[in-house]
Design a protein around this motif. Sequence first.
Motif, PDB file in Angstrom:
ATOM      1  N   ILE A   1      44.376  69.890  10.149  1.00 26.83           N
ATOM      2  CA  ILE A   1      45.758  69.407  10.162  1.00 26.83           C
ATOM      3  C   ILE A   1      45.794  68.148  11.010  1.00 26.83           C
ATOM      4  N   GLU A   2      46.363  67.077  10.458  1.00 27.15           N
ATOM      5  CA  GLU A   2      46.524  65.827  11.188  1.00 27.15           C
ATOM      6  C   GLU A   2      47.992  65.422  11.124  1.00 27.15           C
ATOM      7  N   LEU A   3      48.605  65.264  12.284  1.00 26.15           N
ATOM      8  CA  LEU A   3      50.012  64.870  12.381  1.00 26.15           C
ATOM      9  C   LEU A   3      50.084  63.518  13.070  1.00 26.15           C
ATOM     10  N   ILE A   4      50.622  62.532  12.380  1.00 19.90           N
ATOM     11  CA  ILE A   4      50.754  61.179  12.923  1.00 19.90           C
ATOM     12  C   ILE A   4      52.239  60.874  13.051  1.00 19.90           C
ATOM     13  N   VAL A   5      52.715  60.810  14.290  1.00 17.24           N
ATOM     14  CA  VAL A   5      54.130  60.615  14.564  1.00 17.24           C
ATOM     15  C   VAL A   5      54.266  59.267  15.268  1.00 17.24           C
ATOM     16  N   GLU A   6      54.710  58.290  14.529  1.00 11.64           N
ATOM     17  CA  GLU A   6      54.761  56.918  15.020  1.00 11.64           C
ATOM     18  C   GLU A   6      55.985  56.707  15.929  1.00 11.64           C
ATOM     19  N   PRO A   7      56.134  55.508  16.553  1.00 11.50           N
ATOM     20  CA  PRO A   7      57.183  55.299  17.560  1.00 11.50           C
ATOM     21  C   PRO A   7      58.573  55.738  17.099  1.00 11.50           C
ATOM     22  N   SER A   8      59.250  56.478  17.981  1.00  7.00           N
ATOM     23  CA  SER A   8      60.637  56.927  17.803  1.00  7.00           C
ATOM     24  C   SER A   8      60.828  57.881  16.629  1.00  7.00           C
ATOM     25  N   ALA A   9      59.752  58.384  16.038  1.00  8.85           N
ATOM     26  CA  ALA A   9      59.863  59.351  14.948  1.00  8.85           C
ATOM     27  C   ALA A   9      59.996  60.764  15.518  1.00  8.85           C
ATOM     28  N   LYS A  10      60.518  61.684  14.680  1.00  4.92           N
ATOM     29  CA  LYS A  10      60.712  63.068  15.109  1.00  4.92           C
ATOM     30  C   LYS A  10      60.199  64.003  14.016  1.00  4.92           C
ATOM     31  N   LEU A  11      59.269  64.869  14.391  1.00 11.94           N
ATOM     32  CA  LEU A  11      58.684  65.817  13.444  1.00 11.94           C
ATOM     33  C   LEU A  11      58.811  67.232  13.984  1.00 11.94           C
ATOM     34  N   ARG A  12      59.295  68.119  13.122  1.00 15.61           N
ATOM     35  CA  ARG A  12      59.279  69.550  13.399  1.00 15.61           C
ATOM     36  C   ARG A  12      58.306  70.178  12.398  1.00 15.61           C
ATOM     37  N   TYR A  13      57.271  70.809  12.919  1.00 13.84           N
ATOM     38  CA  TYR A  13      56.205  71.340  12.067  1.00 13.84           C
ATOM     39  C   TYR A  13      55.966  72.805  12.413  1.00 13.84           C
TER      40      TYR A  13
ATOM     41  N   LYS B   1      45.208  68.351  15.035  1.00 13.26           N
ATOM     42  CA  LYS B   1      45.502  67.361  16.073  1.00 13.26           C
ATOM     43  C   LYS B   1      46.718  66.532  15.698  1.00 13.26           C
ATOM     44  N   ALA B   2      47.527  66.221  16.722  1.00 12.44           N
ATOM     45  CA  ALA B   2      48.696  65.372  16.549  1.00 12.44           C
ATOM     46  C   ALA B   2      48.551  64.122  17.395  1.00 12.44           C
ATOM     47  N   HIS B   3      48.917  62.984  16.818  1.00 13.13           N
ATOM     48  CA  HIS B   3      49.021  61.711  17.528  1.00 13.13           C
ATOM     49  C   HIS B   3      50.508  61.411  17.674  1.00 13.13           C
ATOM     50  N   ILE B   4      50.983  61.280  18.925  1.00 10.61           N
ATOM     51  CA  ILE B   4      52.405  61.088  19.186  1.00 10.61           C
ATOM     52  C   ILE B   4      52.571  59.751  19.907  1.00 10.61           C
ATOM     53  N   ALA B   5      53.222  58.800  19.248  1.00 12.83           N
ATOM     54  CA  ALA B   5      53.360  57.448  19.774  1.00 12.83           C
ATOM     55  C   ALA B   5      54.580  57.340  20.706  1.00 12.83           C
ATOM     56  N   SER B   6      54.842  56.172  21.192  1.00 14.68           N
ATOM     57  CA  SER B   6      55.898  55.957  22.185  1.00 14.68           C
ATOM     58  C   SER B   6      57.267  56.394  21.663  1.00 14.68           C
ATOM     59  N   ARG B   7      57.971  57.132  22.507  1.00 10.00           N
ATOM     60  CA  ARG B   7      59.334  57.625  22.244  1.00 10.00           C
ATOM     61  C   ARG B   7      59.397  58.600  21.068  1.00 10.00           C
ATOM     62  N   ALA B   8      58.269  59.012  20.552  1.00 17.69           N
ATOM     63  CA  ALA B   8      58.242  59.968  19.439  1.00 17.69           C
ATOM     64  C   ALA B   8      58.371  61.386  19.973  1.00 17.69           C
ATOM     65  N   ARG B   9      58.811  62.295  19.082  1.00 19.38           N
ATOM     66  CA  ARG B   9      59.026  63.684  19.461  1.00 19.38           C
ATOM     67  C   ARG B   9      58.358  64.590  18.430  1.00 19.38           C
TER      68      ARG B   9
ATOM     69  N   VAL C   1      47.138  67.997  21.029  1.00 24.12           N
ATOM     70  CA  VAL C   1      48.208  67.007  20.948  1.00 24.12           C
ATOM     71  C   VAL C   1      47.855  65.856  21.878  1.00 24.12           C
ATOM     72  N   ALA C   2      47.913  64.647  21.349  1.00 27.10           N
ATOM     73  CA  ALA C   2      47.598  63.446  22.121  1.00 27.10           C
ATOM     74  C   ALA C   2      48.860  62.602  22.226  1.00 27.10           C
ATOM     75  N   LEU C   3      49.359  62.440  23.451  1.00 27.64           N
ATOM     76  CA  LEU C   3      50.541  61.612  23.687  1.00 27.64           C
ATOM     77  C   LEU C   3      50.048  60.220  24.043  1.00 27.64           C
ATOM     78  N   THR C   4      50.128  59.331  23.050  1.00 27.42           N
ATOM     79  CA  THR C   4      49.437  58.052  23.147  1.00 27.42           C
ATOM     80  C   THR C   4      50.323  56.889  23.553  1.00 27.42           C
ATOM     81  N   GLY C   5      51.656  57.089  23.539  1.00 26.27           N
ATOM     82  CA  GLY C   5      52.575  56.016  23.906  1.00 26.27           C
ATOM     83  C   GLY C   5      53.570  56.491  24.944  1.00 26.27           C
ATOM     84  N   GLU C   6      54.136  55.567  25.706  1.00 28.16           N
ATOM     85  CA  GLU C   6      55.059  55.938  26.774  1.00 28.16           C
ATOM     86  C   GLU C   6      56.282  56.676  26.234  1.00 28.16           C
ATOM     87  N   ASP C   7      56.739  57.635  27.036  1.00 26.52           N
ATOM     88  CA  ASP C   7      57.951  58.407  26.736  1.00 26.52           C
ATOM     89  C   ASP C   7      57.792  59.260  25.480  1.00 26.52           C
ATOM     90  N   ALA C   8      56.579  59.654  25.168  1.00 29.45           N
ATOM     91  CA  ALA C   8      56.351  60.583  24.063  1.00 29.45           C
ATOM     92  C   ALA C   8      56.576  62.008  24.561  1.00 29.45           C
TER      93      ALA C   8
END
Length: 436
Positions: free
Chosen positions: A218-230, A247-255, A274-281
């Motif tokens: 499973i690969e979850l890519i959540v780009e800036p300011s996006a919101k995913l419920r999985y 694995k999940a990639h969570i970019a800045s301000r994403a949820r 889960v990898a929080l890769t951007g600020e405020d993720a």
Amino acid sequence: MSNTLLAAGFAQEAFDSFLASRNEPGWLLDLRRAAWARFCELGMPARNDEEWVRTDIRLFKLDRFGFPAVPPIGSDMPRALLAEGVELGGSAVTSDSHVVGSQLAEKWAAKGVLFGDIATLVAEHGDVLRPFFERNVVNPNHDKFSALNAAAWAGGALLYVPRRVTIDEPLHALSALSDGGVDLNKTLVILEEGADATLLSETASISENGGGFHCGSIELIVEPSAKLRYVNLQNWGNQVWHFAHQKAHIASRARLQWTIGALGSRLAKVNQHVALTGEDAEAQVNGVMFTQGRQHLSYNTHQHHMAAHCRSDLLYKAALQDDSRTVWRGMIKVDKPAQRTDAYQRNDNLMLSRTARADSIPGLEIEADDVRCTHGSTSGRVDEQQVFYAMTRGYTRQEAVRMIVEGFFQQVFDRIPIESVSEALGEAIGQRVRDI
């Protein structure tokens, strides 16, 4: 045995035939070949590897399985628990690694949303999807199972949501397995900047006592300011071998809110990262496990804080009966740039028999100096006074224990935004509870 014919083993000739049967772009075939070379180099995990020291897979024989060669014919489909009572915006179904069907509401397709069989969509939209495949969010070199899935994935679902598109109806994906079958599905979710979506995904066997082999990712890519419920429910038959890297990639301000339910399989070994890769993720990870018989479920969770001002909250709860066993190994890793991290992990275990066993191993690896990172773990038996009190009110002992188990999991259920989904998980667990 399954009515799915399997190409003999995971051998070179079978892999070449598998590639020849795929309608895929050259860049994807190159990724598969590289992963296959790594699969051939790697041995099976050793018992002295820290990650595997509590999980014995000596009875698992990889050479008894192989590439699904033809789709199963005339098989019934298992009940889709997460879809009941939910108004869906789309659905996708695979069985033994082969697509059965998929559909997406026209209103979402018109906005550029892609959802359905992953192989079909990558063949039709390879230019859009190629950068996300090439990220290798799940490391294909981690072990033999991750390499096998990267080389031989088949079936599974893909969701792509363009920038600033909000899907206000849940989507649903089901992967089914016949007795003795092989499931190699790959799930890839991509939310572009500012997108919003909910995906309900479940795996289930056609037979409650069915066997087989699942090797998934499973690969979850959540780009800036996006919101995913999985939501991901593992509900295999009680003889299935289940191996997965997630694995999940969570970019800045994403949820991201990620909820897992682990109920089935003979043995499950899962890496959830889960990898929080951007600020405020922000990431909230919820886990519900219920084991019985001689089941063995092992989950390694990893909260990786790579950027500053991020938050992660992990809550795993397990109830165990009979001679079953769970292993939870949790790690919070904070990189040096990830100042002002706020991270928490907790694992609670409810023992429904004296012969069940729960191993709980939290861990912290912190390189930053301005953080708040905490963890907790509890294990205990059902309170007999609570059982007695409920029985004085007219409940049977089994009904009383069921209520206590449901109450134990309620904290996780309360976090799930779709009421029918939390009810379905509660019902599935309640049906498994026996008198103690």
